[in-house]
Design an enzyme around this catalytic site. Structure first.
Site, PDB file in Angstrom:
ATOM      1  N   GLY A 176      43.002  28.983  35.345  1.00  0.00           N
ATOM      2  CA  GLY A 176      42.688  29.426  34.095  1.00  0.00           C
ATOM      3  C   GLY A 176      43.494  28.814  33.043  1.00  0.00           C
ATOM      4  N   SER A 204      42.944  26.269  30.847  1.00  0.00           N
ATOM      5  CA  SER A 204      42.215  25.654  29.527  1.00  0.00           C
ATOM      6  C   SER A 204      42.495  26.078  28.361  1.00  0.00           C
ATOM      7  CB  SER A 204      40.504  24.978  30.298  1.00  0.00           C
ATOM      8  OG  SER A 204      39.852  26.250  29.352  1.00  0.00           O
ATOM      9  N   GLY A 215      43.878  29.267  25.746  1.00  0.00           N
ATOM     10  CA  GLY A 215      44.799  31.149  25.469  1.00  0.00           C
ATOM     11  C   GLY A 215      46.048  30.820  26.453  1.00  0.00           C
ATOM     12  N   SER A 228      48.105  43.134  33.559  1.00  0.00           N
ATOM     13  CA  SER A 228      47.916  43.905  32.504  1.00  0.00           C
ATOM     14  C   SER A 228      48.331  45.319  32.625  1.00  0.00           C
ATOM     15  CB  SER A 228      46.565  43.846  31.874  1.00  0.00           C
ATOM     16  OG  SER A 228      46.020  44.654  30.905  1.00  0.00           O
ATOM     17  N   TYR A 254      38.132  46.230  34.555  1.00  0.00           N
ATOM     18  CA  TYR A 254      39.105  45.896  34.173  1.00  0.00           C
ATOM     19  C   TYR A 254      40.514  45.782  34.421  1.00  0.00           C
ATOM     20  CZ  TYR A 254      42.561  42.559  31.514  1.00  0.00           C
ATOM     21  OH  TYR A 254      43.054  41.663  31.164  1.00  0.00           O
TER      22      TYR A 254
END
Length: 234
Positions: free
Chosen positions: A8, A10, A12, A129, A142
């Site tokens: 992941g 690319s 943020g 998270s 999530y």
């Protein structure tokens, strides 16, 4: 020179981590699923090497990691979210969140272990998270996926510690990334005010945490979940 893989990568948080590790002189590979233009721009700016890969697909993960000769640090950052009441959450979307966030993490860990076990060394960092710690209303899929990542992190820290491999996770709070693009300015201000440090997190804050956990300064630290929420969850 370490070889670092960031999934992941690319945009943020992942892109911030790519910039951080590449600037320090590490050999950085990063995986991305769809953001091809952003990936190539980041590669041009940092010298990192992009590889297109949907981490939830076993064949794609195997193909991606076959292009990488060695691995010292794996940062599992690829993730997606799903907002809505649980009764309105489509089963296919629920499964997709679990496939990317949990199965993707597992597949990438499995892919790097031959390198790390052979060397009897390595660092695995997972993106959890704060909602994996305490749960969030309207983010059941999530929250469940990130709670699973936390459980996986703790289990593998015990399993892989005797092999010289450290496994930790960062549990970010509200970070200013595309994942919040559906939030209104009023929503964002409410979240800022709920954060004791009175600001939202930046992708660079998480990248700095990854950097510390991957460093020799954290050489006796494994199985930890670093709560990086600005005090939102305490």
């Amino acid at each position: 020179m370490r070889t670092v893989i960031i999934t992941g990568g690319s945009r943020g948080i992942g892109a911030a981590a790519v910039r951080k590790f590449a600037a320090a002189g590490d050999r950085v590979y990063f995986l991305y699923a769809t953001s091809e233009e952003a990936a190539h721009q980041l590669a041009a700016a940092t010298g990192a090497l992009p590889i297109r890969c949907d981490v939830s697909e076993e064949a794609q993960v195997e193909a991606a990691f076959s292009q990488i000769p060695d691995v010292d640090v794996l940062i599992n950052n690829a993730g997606i979210s799903e907002y809505g009441l649980i009764q309105d959450t489509d089963p296919a979307k629920f499964r997709r969140v679990m496939d990317v966030n949990v199965t993707g993490t597992y597949l990438c860990i499995r892919a790097v272990l031959p390198f790390m076990l052979k060397k009897h060394a390595g660092v695995i960092l997972n993106t959890a998270s704060m909602w994996g710690l305490v749960g969030a209303s309207c983010e059941a899929a999530y929250s469940a996926s990130k709670a699973a990542v936390i459980g996986l992190t703790k289990a593998l820290a015990k399993e892989l510690g005797p092999s010289g491999i450290r496994v930790n996770a960062v549990a970010p709070g509200v970070i200013e990334t595309d994942m919040l693009k559906s939030f209104t300015a009023s929503d964002m201000e409410d979240l800022r005010q709920e954060t004791p440090l009175q600001r939202l997190g930046r992708p660079e804050d998480v990248a700095d945490a990854f950097w510390y956990l991957a460093s020799e300064n954290a050489s006796f630290l494994t199985g930890e979940i670093l709560n990086l929420s600005g005090g939102f969850v305490v």
